[in-house]
Design a protein around this motif. Structure first.
Motif, PDB file in Angstrom:
ATOM      1  N   GLN A   1     -34.091  -6.393  -0.416  1.00 45.19           N
ATOM      2  CA  GLN A   1     -34.075  -5.694   0.872  1.00 45.19           C
ATOM      3  C   GLN A   1     -32.669  -5.659   1.441  1.00 45.19           C
ATOM      4  O   GLN A   1     -32.216  -4.639   1.995  1.00 45.19           O
ATOM      5  CB  GLN A   1     -35.021  -6.403   1.848  1.00 45.19           C
ATOM      6  CG  GLN A   1     -35.122  -5.709   3.209  1.00 45.19           C
ATOM      7  CD  GLN A   1     -35.673  -4.300   3.096  1.00 45.19           C
ATOM      8  OE1 GLN A   1     -36.662  -4.071   2.418  1.00 45.19           O
ATOM      9  NE2 GLN A   1     -35.013  -3.353   3.747  1.00 45.19           N
ATOM     10  N   LEU A   2     -31.940  -6.747   1.288  1.00 45.33           N
ATOM     11  CA  LEU A   2     -30.558  -6.796   1.749  1.00 45.33           C
ATOM     12  C   LEU A   2     -29.696  -5.777   1.001  1.00 45.33           C
ATOM     13  O   LEU A   2     -28.893  -5.060   1.600  1.00 45.33           O
ATOM     14  CB  LEU A   2     -30.005  -8.206   1.545  1.00 45.33           C
ATOM     15  CG  LEU A   2     -28.509  -8.395   1.829  1.00 45.33           C
ATOM     16  CD1 LEU A   2     -28.202  -8.115   3.294  1.00 45.33           C
ATOM     17  CD2 LEU A   2     -28.066  -9.796   1.439  1.00 45.33           C
TER      18      LEU A   2
ATOM     19  N   PRO B   1     -18.644  -1.436   3.703  1.00 41.12           N
ATOM     20  CA  PRO B   1     -18.817  -2.874   3.457  1.00 41.12           C
ATOM     21  C   PRO B   1     -19.027  -3.630   4.759  1.00 41.12           C
ATOM     22  O   PRO B   1     -18.546  -3.213   5.822  1.00 41.12           O
ATOM     23  CB  PRO B   1     -17.508  -3.274   2.773  1.00 41.12           C
ATOM     24  CG  PRO B   1     -16.511  -2.255   3.205  1.00 41.12           C
ATOM     25  CD  PRO B   1     -17.274  -0.987   3.362  1.00 41.12           C
ATOM     26  N   PRO B   2     -19.723  -4.766   4.708  1.00 37.83           N
ATOM     27  CA  PRO B   2     -19.906  -5.575   5.922  1.00 37.83           C
ATOM     28  C   PRO B   2     -18.611  -6.277   6.303  1.00 37.83           C
ATOM     29  O   PRO B   2     -17.627  -6.277   5.558  1.00 37.83           O
ATOM     30  CB  PRO B   2     -20.994  -6.569   5.511  1.00 37.83           C
ATOM     31  CG  PRO B   2     -20.862  -6.690   4.030  1.00 37.83           C
ATOM     32  CD  PRO B   2     -20.419  -5.340   3.547  1.00 37.83           C
TER      33      PRO B   2
ATOM     34  N   THR C   1     -24.636  -1.011  -5.927  1.00 39.07           N
ATOM     35  CA  THR C   1     -23.947  -0.523  -4.736  1.00 39.07           C
ATOM     36  C   THR C   1     -23.651  -1.670  -3.781  1.00 39.07           C
ATOM     37  O   THR C   1     -22.578  -1.732  -3.155  1.00 39.07           O
ATOM     38  CB  THR C   1     -24.795   0.544  -4.030  1.00 39.07           C
ATOM     39  OG1 THR C   1     -25.103   1.591  -4.951  1.00 39.07           O
ATOM     40  CG2 THR C   1     -24.058   1.129  -2.843  1.00 39.07           C
ATOM     41  N   PHE C   2     -24.597  -2.603  -3.666  1.00 40.42           N
ATOM     42  CA  PHE C   2     -24.419  -3.784  -2.821  1.00 40.42           C
ATOM     43  C   PHE C   2     -23.199  -4.592  -3.277  1.00 40.42           C
ATOM     44  O   PHE C   2     -22.336  -4.962  -2.466  1.00 40.42           O
ATOM     45  CB  PHE C   2     -25.695  -4.627  -2.884  1.00 40.42           C
ATOM     46  CG  PHE C   2     -25.548  -6.034  -2.391  1.00 40.42           C
ATOM     47  CD1 PHE C   2     -25.418  -6.313  -1.044  1.00 40.42           C
ATOM     48  CD2 PHE C   2     -25.536  -7.096  -3.280  1.00 40.42           C
ATOM     49  CE1 PHE C   2     -25.277  -7.619  -0.586  1.00 40.42           C
ATOM     50  CE2 PHE C   2     -25.410  -8.396  -2.853  1.00 40.42           C
ATOM     51  CZ  PHE C   2     -25.272  -8.664  -1.499  1.00 40.42           C
ATOM     52  N   LEU C   3     -23.096  -4.859  -4.572  1.00 37.71           N
ATOM     53  CA  LEU C   3     -21.964  -5.618  -5.081  1.00 37.71           C
ATOM     54  C   LEU C   3     -20.649  -4.858  -4.892  1.00 37.71           C
ATOM     55  O   LEU C   3     -19.611  -5.445  -4.576  1.00 37.71           O
ATOM     56  CB  LEU C   3     -22.161  -5.946  -6.557  1.00 37.71           C
ATOM     57  CG  LEU C   3     -22.957  -7.218  -6.872  1.00 37.71           C
ATOM     58  CD1 LEU C   3     -22.993  -7.454  -8.373  1.00 37.71           C
ATOM     59  CD2 LEU C   3     -22.348  -8.422  -6.171  1.00 37.71           C
ATOM     60  N   ASP C   4     -20.688  -3.545  -5.104  1.00 36.86           N
ATOM     61  CA  ASP C   4     -19.484  -2.744  -4.918  1.00 36.86           C
ATOM     62  C   ASP C   4     -18.983  -2.847  -3.479  1.00 36.86           C
ATOM     63  O   ASP C   4     -17.776  -2.961  -3.244  1.00 36.86           O
ATOM     64  CB  ASP C   4     -19.775  -1.290  -5.278  1.00 36.86           C
ATOM     65  CG  ASP C   4     -18.517  -0.439  -5.281  1.00 36.86           C
ATOM     66  OD1 ASP C   4     -17.575  -0.788  -6.029  1.00 36.86           O
ATOM     67  OD2 ASP C   4     -18.467   0.550  -4.543  1.00 36.86           O
ATOM     68  N   ARG C   5     -19.889  -2.824  -2.511  1.00 36.07           N
ATOM     69  CA  ARG C   5     -19.508  -2.986  -1.112  1.00 36.07           C
ATOM     70  C   ARG C   5     -18.982  -4.402  -0.854  1.00 36.07           C
ATOM     71  O   ARG C   5     -17.970  -4.582  -0.164  1.00 36.07           O
ATOM     72  CB  ARG C   5     -20.712  -2.735  -0.206  1.00 36.07           C
ATOM     73  CG  ARG C   5     -21.342  -1.356  -0.349  1.00 36.07           C
ATOM     74  CD  ARG C   5     -20.754  -0.366   0.601  1.00 36.07           C
ATOM     75  NE  ARG C   5     -21.580   0.812   0.682  1.00 36.07           N
ATOM     76  CZ  ARG C   5     -21.518   1.854  -0.124  1.00 36.07           C
ATOM     77  NH1 ARG C   5     -20.621   1.859  -1.108  1.00 36.07           N
ATOM     78  NH2 ARG C   5     -22.305   2.896   0.017  1.00 36.07           N
TER      79      ARG C   5
END
Length: 596
Positions: free
Chosen positions: A53-54, A64-65, A101-105
């Protein structure tokens, strides 16, 4: 789809992994030398604790955060666990895409940069995976690593990562190859921007790995990808351009143009050359490439490149003419000099030959259309029109005018291309009838902003060509325009749009506006908002009205347009593109309706 996808369980018996996977001996907050602040001692509750979900939420955000949130996320979900989750996802699944995509960000954040050395072994392995999304992520991460080691001038690491990324250029998937290309270009461009001491060595090292005979170059696609990367790196600095020329980049591209048995590779090479030159026409690499390839393009455009007809005719011949014109226009504007001696005059001769045949109704109809498109590209450059080859360009313009407004058997596609070329010559932009809408909006736009002497000559020749072309059809200028606009239906939409664009630019000339005003049918078609029901047709009809209205508003004596015609133009202009403004009756939009 989500409920049926595999959701791997995170192992709790990994070395250094505590219960719940909150820490890892390889990638903890302490190992990153990041000390959590008082408010970040515990993971924030603002993001989901479930990894999938994250990942989905971060992938949707598009950015990115913050570093604080990233540190908390890595504390909750160690990097090793994320890679394990990716490994267990099905290839091409939404979970895999979201996690990548999460890791890329995350790798774009400060904590992610600190984890770079830990992630590199995973990136190397990722290039060997069957999933294209994983390989793309690996290329992006290796590119960041290469940039890091390039800035630190670590030759050993830099060489290794460049080799891996250059090899990825030959990947079977174009998306992976594009990711590797972007990564290497980012390394070269970043060092130029920061003026890093190892920038020259970085570009040279990349170019050395792209030299002929180095690496896999078995297919034309792979070779063109490598040539495109070499050209992109060469455009970053004059030193890199010298290296690219020294390694024979122009010679390699010329070799691709000579591959007559592979016309697709030949056409792709032409487009590549056009993109390289148009991206940075003032660069040394672009000018050298133009001088080396323009003669060959002109030769192909004339059909005399080789005895094999497949190379000098058809699609390759057409693309050579259009790309050659784009090169001439770009380099002329950038350098202030038309490349006449290096293939420019040869290209003009080829275009003149094709246009002459098209006006006579002979030859391949595609050649006439392509020649008109090429002339339109030349008309975008003031230098090309005011150069030593001025008389040759003028002859092309006269022929294009005849194809646009004269002739009874001109193919529709050729006429459309000719009308657009004349409109571009007389100042029409991509969306409006005048390139500059801020300065002197009521005046006619000079032909592509050339000098006054050249402008007056072009105006004179073009005006005579317009009258001659219409007279050849036994019609006035207004009758010719009305005959083009009265063709209704979607099949003639492109023809009407091209005619509107012509009127939007030429209509600002008093003599042309007077001819239109003398024909009631032409004015009625221009001022009727219900005539068009598609956005392009409505907008360009309105631009045409504004063009003629600009001439109608000129001081008395310059344009003899009756008050009645001027009032109709004022009302049509006030009504807007769709005719609904100023209390007018709007056109009915053409909408497609589907049953639910």
């Amino acid at each position: 789809l989500v409920s049926n996808a595999k959701r791997p369980e995170f192992p709790s018996d990994l070395p250094g992994t505590a219960s719940g996977g909150a820490s890892c001996s390889f990638c903890t907050i302490r190992e990153m030398d990041i000390e959590p602040s008082a408010e970040s001692a515990t993971p924030a509750a603002s993001f989901p604790h479930d990894l999938f979900q994250l990942a989905s939420d971060v992938a949707m955000v598009g950015a990115p955060p913050s570093d604080l949130v990233a540190a908390q996320i890595f504390q909750k979900h160690p990097l090793q666990n994320v890679f394990l989750a990716i490994a267990e996802c099905e290839d091409g699944s939404k979970y895999e895409s979201d996690l990548c995509t999460f890791l890329d960000r995350m790798f774009q954040t400060g904590p992610g940069q600190e984890l770079m050395p830990i992630a590199l072994p995973y990136a190397r392995q990722g290039l060997e995976q069957g999933s294209t999304r994983v390989r793309q992520l690996a290329c992006a991460q290796l590119g960041r690593a290469a940039a890091h080691f390039a800035s630190s001038y670590d030759t050993e690491y830099r060489d290794g990562y460049f080799t891996i990324l250059v090899d990825a250029i030959g990947d079977a998937d174009s998306g992976v190859a594009a990711a590797a290309h972007d990564a290497l270009c980012a390394v070269a461009e970043a060092n130029v921007v920061t003026d890093a001491p190892g920038q020259a060595a970085t570009c040279m090292m990349i170019l050395q790995k792209l030299a002929p005979g180095v690496g896999e170059q078995n297919t034309a696609e792979t070779r063109l990808r490598r040539h495109a990367l070499a050209a992109a790196v060469a455009s970053t600095s004059p030193g890199a351009a010298d290296w690219a020329n020294g390694m024979g980049l122009p010679r390699m591209l010329l070799g691709e143009l000579d591959h007559t048995k592979d016309p697709l590779a030949c056409v792709a090479t032409m487009e590549l050359i056009g993109e390289i030159v148009e991206k940075a026409p003032s660069s040394k690499a672009a000018q050298t490439l133009c001088a080396a390839t323009l003669p060959t393009l002109a030769s192909i455009a004339t059909g005399a490149a080789n005895s094999d007809e497949s190379a000098g005719s058809g699609f390759a011949k057409a693309r050579a003419a259009t790309v050659g014109a784009r090169l001439c226009a770009s380099v002329s504007t950038a350098t202030g000099q038309f490349p006449a001696a290096t293939g420019g005059d040869s290209l003009l001769a080829a275009l003149h030959k094709n246009l002459t045949l098209a006006v006579a109704g002979d030859g391949d109809k595609r050649d006439g259309e392509v020649a008109c498109v090429a002339v339109a590209s030349l008309c975008e450059s003031a230098v090309a029109l005011s150069s030593e080859s001025f008389n040759k360009v003028i002859k092309l313009v006269v022929l294009v005018v005849h194809l646009g407004l004269g002739g009874m058997r001109v193919p529709k596609e050729t006429r459309v291309a000719a009308l657009h070329a004349v409109a571009s010559l007389f100042g029409a932009s991509e969306h409006h009838g005048r390139r500059s809408r801020l300065a002197a909006p009521l005046e006619a736009h000079e032909p592509v902003g050339v000098t006054s002497d050249a402008s007056a000559t072009i105006e004179t020749f073009s005006r005579e060509a317009v009258y001659d072309a219409c007279a050849a059809r036994g019609a006035t200028v207004g009758e010719s325009v009305a005959g083009l606009l009265e063709k209704g239906g979607d099949s003639y939409l492109e023809l009407r749009v091209a005619t509107y664009r012509l009127v939007a630019s030429l209509g600002r000339r008093p003599w042309f506006a007077k001819e239109l005003a003398a024909n009631d049918k032409a004015i009625a078609l221009l001022t009727n908002p219900e005539r068009e029901n598609t956005p392009p047709g409505c907008r360009w009809r309105h631009e045409a009205v504004l063009g003629v209205l600009a001439a109608a508003r000129a001081p008395e004596g310059e344009t003899k347009i009756s008050h009645g015609v001027a009032s109709r133009l004022e009302a049509a202009a006030a009504g807007g593109p769709f005719g609904g403004g100023a209390g007018g009756v709007g056109s009915v939009a053409q909408v497609a309706v589907a049953q639910r």
